[in-house]
Design a protein around this motif. Structure first.
Motif, PDB file in Angstrom:
ATOM      1  N   ARG A   1      21.599   6.347   5.705  1.00 28.90           N
ATOM      2  CA  ARG A   1      21.377   4.945   5.377  1.00 28.90           C
ATOM      3  C   ARG A   1      19.972   4.525   5.821  1.00 28.90           C
ATOM      4  N   ALA A   2      19.294   3.795   4.968  1.00 30.29           N
ATOM      5  CA  ALA A   2      17.956   3.301   5.291  1.00 30.29           C
ATOM      6  C   ALA A   2      18.050   1.962   6.008  1.00 30.29           C
ATOM      7  N   LYS A   3      17.028   1.664   6.817  1.00 30.28           N
ATOM      8  CA  LYS A   3      17.001   0.406   7.568  1.00 30.28           C
ATOM      9  C   LYS A   3      15.647  -0.264   7.388  1.00 30.28           C
ATOM     10  N   LEU A   4      15.685  -1.549   7.127  1.00 25.48           N
ATOM     11  CA  LEU A   4      14.459  -2.339   7.067  1.00 25.48           C
ATOM     12  C   LEU A   4      14.573  -3.459   8.087  1.00 25.48           C
TER      13      LEU A   4
ATOM     14  N   ARG B   1      10.042   1.535  -0.204  1.00 27.91           N
ATOM     15  CA  ARG B   1       9.401   2.649   0.511  1.00 27.91           C
ATOM     16  C   ARG B   1      10.394   3.492   1.299  1.00 27.91           C
ATOM     17  N   VAL B   2      11.561   2.931   1.663  1.00 27.23           N
ATOM     18  CA  VAL B   2      12.507   3.658   2.524  1.00 27.23           C
ATOM     19  C   VAL B   2      13.792   4.027   1.787  1.00 27.23           C
ATOM     20  N   LEU B   3      13.816   3.879   0.458  1.00 23.05           N
ATOM     21  CA  LEU B   3      15.070   4.063  -0.258  1.00 23.05           C
ATOM     22  C   LEU B   3      15.204   5.398  -0.987  1.00 23.05           C
ATOM     23  N   ARG B   4      14.215   6.279  -0.856  1.00 23.66           N
ATOM     24  CA  ARG B   4      14.396   7.587  -1.471  1.00 23.66           C
ATOM     25  C   ARG B   4      15.556   8.302  -0.781  1.00 23.66           C
ATOM     26  N   LYS B   5      16.421   8.910  -1.581  1.00 21.65           N
ATOM     27  CA  LYS B   5      17.691   9.379  -1.049  1.00 21.65           C
ATOM     28  C   LYS B   5      17.537  10.531  -0.066  1.00 21.65           C
TER      29      LYS B   5
ATOM     30  N   SER C   1      10.803   9.134  11.395  1.00 21.79           N
ATOM     31  CA  SER C   1       9.539   8.648  10.854  1.00 21.79           C
ATOM     32  C   SER C   1       9.686   7.165  10.534  1.00 21.79           C
ATOM     33  N   VAL C   2       8.653   6.386  10.879  1.00 26.44           N
ATOM     34  CA  VAL C   2       8.719   4.931  10.732  1.00 26.44           C
ATOM     35  C   VAL C   2       7.433   4.440  10.059  1.00 26.44           C
ATOM     36  N   ILE C   3       7.595   3.536   9.083  1.00 23.96           N
ATOM     37  CA  ILE C   3       6.457   2.853   8.471  1.00 23.96           C
ATOM     38  C   ILE C   3       6.434   1.423   8.994  1.00 23.96           C
ATOM     39  N   VAL C   4       5.256   0.938   9.387  1.00 23.61           N
ATOM     40  CA  VAL C   4       5.093  -0.438   9.844  1.00 23.61           C
ATOM     41  C   VAL C   4       4.183  -1.168   8.853  1.00 23.61           C
ATOM     42  N   PHE C   5       4.675  -2.253   8.275  1.00 24.80           N
ATOM     43  CA  PHE C   5       3.893  -3.077   7.360  1.00 24.80           C
ATOM     44  C   PHE C   5       3.429  -4.336   8.092  1.00 24.80           C
ATOM     45  N   THR C   6       2.159  -4.659   7.962  1.00 22.62           N
ATOM     46  CA  THR C   6       1.619  -5.851   8.611  1.00 22.62           C
ATOM     47  C   THR C   6       1.136  -6.838   7.556  1.00 22.62           C
ATOM     48  N   GLY C   7       0.681  -7.993   8.026  1.00 27.41           N
ATOM     49  CA  GLY C   7       0.168  -9.011   7.129  1.00 27.41           C
ATOM     50  C   GLY C   7      -1.335  -9.034   7.023  1.00 27.41           C
ATOM     51  N   SER C   8      -2.025  -8.221   7.827  1.00 26.51           N
ATOM     52  CA  SER C   8      -3.483  -8.200   7.786  1.00 26.51           C
ATOM     53  C   SER C   8      -3.998  -6.879   8.328  1.00 26.51           C
ATOM     54  N   ASN C   9      -5.245  -6.570   7.983  1.00 26.91           N
ATOM     55  CA  ASN C   9      -5.880  -5.367   8.511  1.00 26.91           C
ATOM     56  C   ASN C   9      -6.067  -5.445  10.021  1.00 26.91           C
TER      57      ASN C   9
ATOM     58  N   THR D   1      13.231   4.322   7.864  1.00 26.97           N
ATOM     59  CA  THR D   1      13.047   3.149   8.711  1.00 26.97           C
ATOM     60  C   THR D   1      11.704   2.505   8.417  1.00 26.97           C
ATOM     61  N   ALA D   2      11.726   1.215   8.125  1.00 16.76           N
ATOM     62  CA  ALA D   2      10.499   0.454   7.927  1.00 16.76           C
ATOM     63  C   ALA D   2      10.592  -0.821   8.734  1.00 16.76           C
ATOM     64  N   ILE D   3       9.453  -1.259   9.261  1.00 25.04           N
ATOM     65  CA  ILE D   3       9.377  -2.486  10.059  1.00 25.04           C
ATOM     66  C   ILE D   3       8.325  -3.390   9.432  1.00 25.04           C
ATOM     67  N   VAL D   4       8.709  -4.599   9.087  1.00 20.43           N
ATOM     68  CA  VAL D   4       7.796  -5.569   8.483  1.00 20.43           C
ATOM     69  C   VAL D   4       7.430  -6.606   9.539  1.00 20.43           C
TER      70      VAL D   4
END
Length: 479
Positions: free
Chosen positions: A449-452, A439-443, A356-364, A420-423
């Motif tokens: 290991r978490a990755k950003l 957001r990705v550090l819950r054990k 599962s991956v979360i993607v964070f962006t800078g705009s809508n 896994t999160a991608i900014v």
């Protein structure tokens, strides 16, 4: 200005009205908190937040021989202990116990700082159950309001009141958004003995701070993962809530209560066409700043926004400033929508195709672009409640492998265990960077290991914004 009647205090529209004070006693009171004479009602008036202080002073001076009345109905505040059952099946960890002890030892007023994922809500609910008093929980967004309602119901069986999102149901245990609390506190500020400010850094603004000023709550808990950097905002929180009583950093929790993690910075380059357009726009901005410096040697780019509003005083310069702001936004669009970002995003999706991956962006706009290109759900602040629930539940169940968001997931909202999160963009704020990392550090299970991943475009302002975000120790030690 004194009144022959015995001293009497009541709550009135977010303030306290004090009747019957002698001038001598007034001088003593003024050394502890601000209080002013109100000619309209022949009384002294102060913010409701000083209720406990003035109560103690009057008790000490008059041996408790004074009246406390509620201006709304003339009765005394109902601060009798509540009957709250404890239905929790979990036990507090050592760091959570330390936070609750620090709050109690600190007199029940102060700030608790713990990283995202370490269970700040668990700490607050434990204190709510132990204190057994009327409590208002204040949160920044409606999603958190419903989340808190569910957790209180699960832990205590209490159907808490809701104040916000078009709902106004006030109960001895209630949850409100910051804006709704500030709006309604003149009418409900005398109903709660304890107030909990979740993501308390939102309280430091001039408007939302009224939510703390206009309540008589004796016990005040502020929780956050990131305290404000500005000294004046910190001073405001200490004034409204109390001192910092417990502080745990991400690096202290990493590998213990939080998953261990690494931060990867991925630099990409613009295409030749993007570079040419970017440089042409940069030259226009440089020329604008140079022209303004000839008029005002002390001019800085940050002055452009105030200058753009001076359409009556200096219409020509205002027009140039408005044009420059448009050019600046076009530059940001090139940075944000660089073709290389989409290519590297596709590579990262393939690399983590079974996660599962979360993607964070800078705009809508960027969030929507990714959503339509890769056919993945996009969660934005204006999404409806049913749509949000559908996406979050689907993400938790594994039906959606990817969830794209702008700022709506930056803080507070509980997510399933994601590693896994991608900014792809954002502000230079260290607070936003730490919230997104959290957001990705819950054990979770397996202690993975978490990755950003932080994707930035070389030779643009994204590089400097990335440097600003990474000045925090949580980034320095793990990249």
């Amino acid at each position: 200005m004194t009144n022959p009647e015995p001293p009497r205090v009541d709550f009135h529209q977010g303030t306290l009205r004090v009747f019957g004070l002698s001038p001598r006693f007034l001088e003593r009171v003024r050394s502890n908190f601000p209080i002013e004479w109100d000619d309209r009602e022949n009384c002294f008036r102060t913010d409701a937040m000083f209720a406990d202080a003035i109560h103690s002073l009057l008790n000490e001076s008059l041996a408790g021989d004074f009246g406390w009345h509620v201006g709304r109905d003339g009765g005394a505040p109902n601060f009798d202990p509540l009957s709250i059952s404890d239905r929790r099946s979990i036990k507090l960890r050592s760091d959570q116990i330390a936070a609750t002890v620090a709050f109690r030892d600190g007199g029940g007023r102060g700030l608790v700082v713990m990283p995202t994922g370490t269970g700040k809500t668990v700490v607050a609910i434990d204190l709510l159950i132990r204190n057994r008093c009327s409590t208002l929980v204040v949160v920044p967004v409606r999603d958190l309001m419903y989340q808190w309602h569910s957790k209180i119901l699960e832990a205590t069986g209490i159907d808490a009141g809701l104040i916000g999102d078009g709902v106004h149901r006030v109960s001895p245990i209630s949850v409100a958004t910051y804006d709704s609390a500030a709006i309604h506190m003149p009418r409900i500020g005398d109903r709660f003995q304890m107030i909990v400010f979740d993501e308390v850094h939102h309280l430091a603004g001039p408007w939302r701070s009224d939510a703390a000023r206009m309540t008589v709550a004796k016990y005040r808990l502020g929780m956050t993962a990131t305290l404000p950097a500005a000294a004046d905002r910190m001073a405001m929180l200490h004034h409204l809530v109390g001192p910092t009583l417990y502080h745990q950093s991400i690096t202290e929790a990493s590998g213990k209560t939080l998953a261990d993690y690494t931060v990867h910075r991925v630099a990409v380059r613009m295409t030749d066409d993007e570079q040419q357009r970017y440089r042409a726009l940069s030259l226009k901005i440089q020329k604008f700043v140079s022209d303004q410096k000839q008029i005002d040697p002390g001019f800085k780019w940050d002055d452009t926004y105030s200058l753009s509003a001076a359409t009556k005083q200096d219409p020509d310069r205002a027009r140039d400033a408005i044009s420059a702001i448009k050019v600046f936004r076009l530059k940001r669009q090139i940075e944000e929508h660089a073709d290389a970002k989409m290519r590297i995003l596709e590579d990262l999706f393939r690399l983590h195709c079974d996660e599962s991956v979360i993607v964070f962006t800078g705009s809508n706009v960027m969030a929507r672009k990714i959503s339509t290109r890769f056919l993945v759900p996009c969660l934005l602040s204006h999404c409806g409640k049913k749509e949000r629930r559908h996406y979050l539940e689907g993400f938790a169940a594994g039906r959606f492998r990817v969830l794209v968001a702008n700022r709506v997931l930056d803080e507070g909202v509980d997510l399933p265990t994601v590693k896994t999160a991608i900014v792809l963009g954002g502000l230079s704020s260290q607070r936003q960077a730490i919230q997104r990392l959290g957001r990705v550090l819950r054990k979770g299970l397996g202690n993975r290991r978490a990755k950003l991943y932080e994707v930035v475009v070389e030779d643009t302002r994204e590089v400097s914004r990335s440097r600003d975000r990474r000045r925090n120790d949580a980034y320095r030690s793990k990249r």
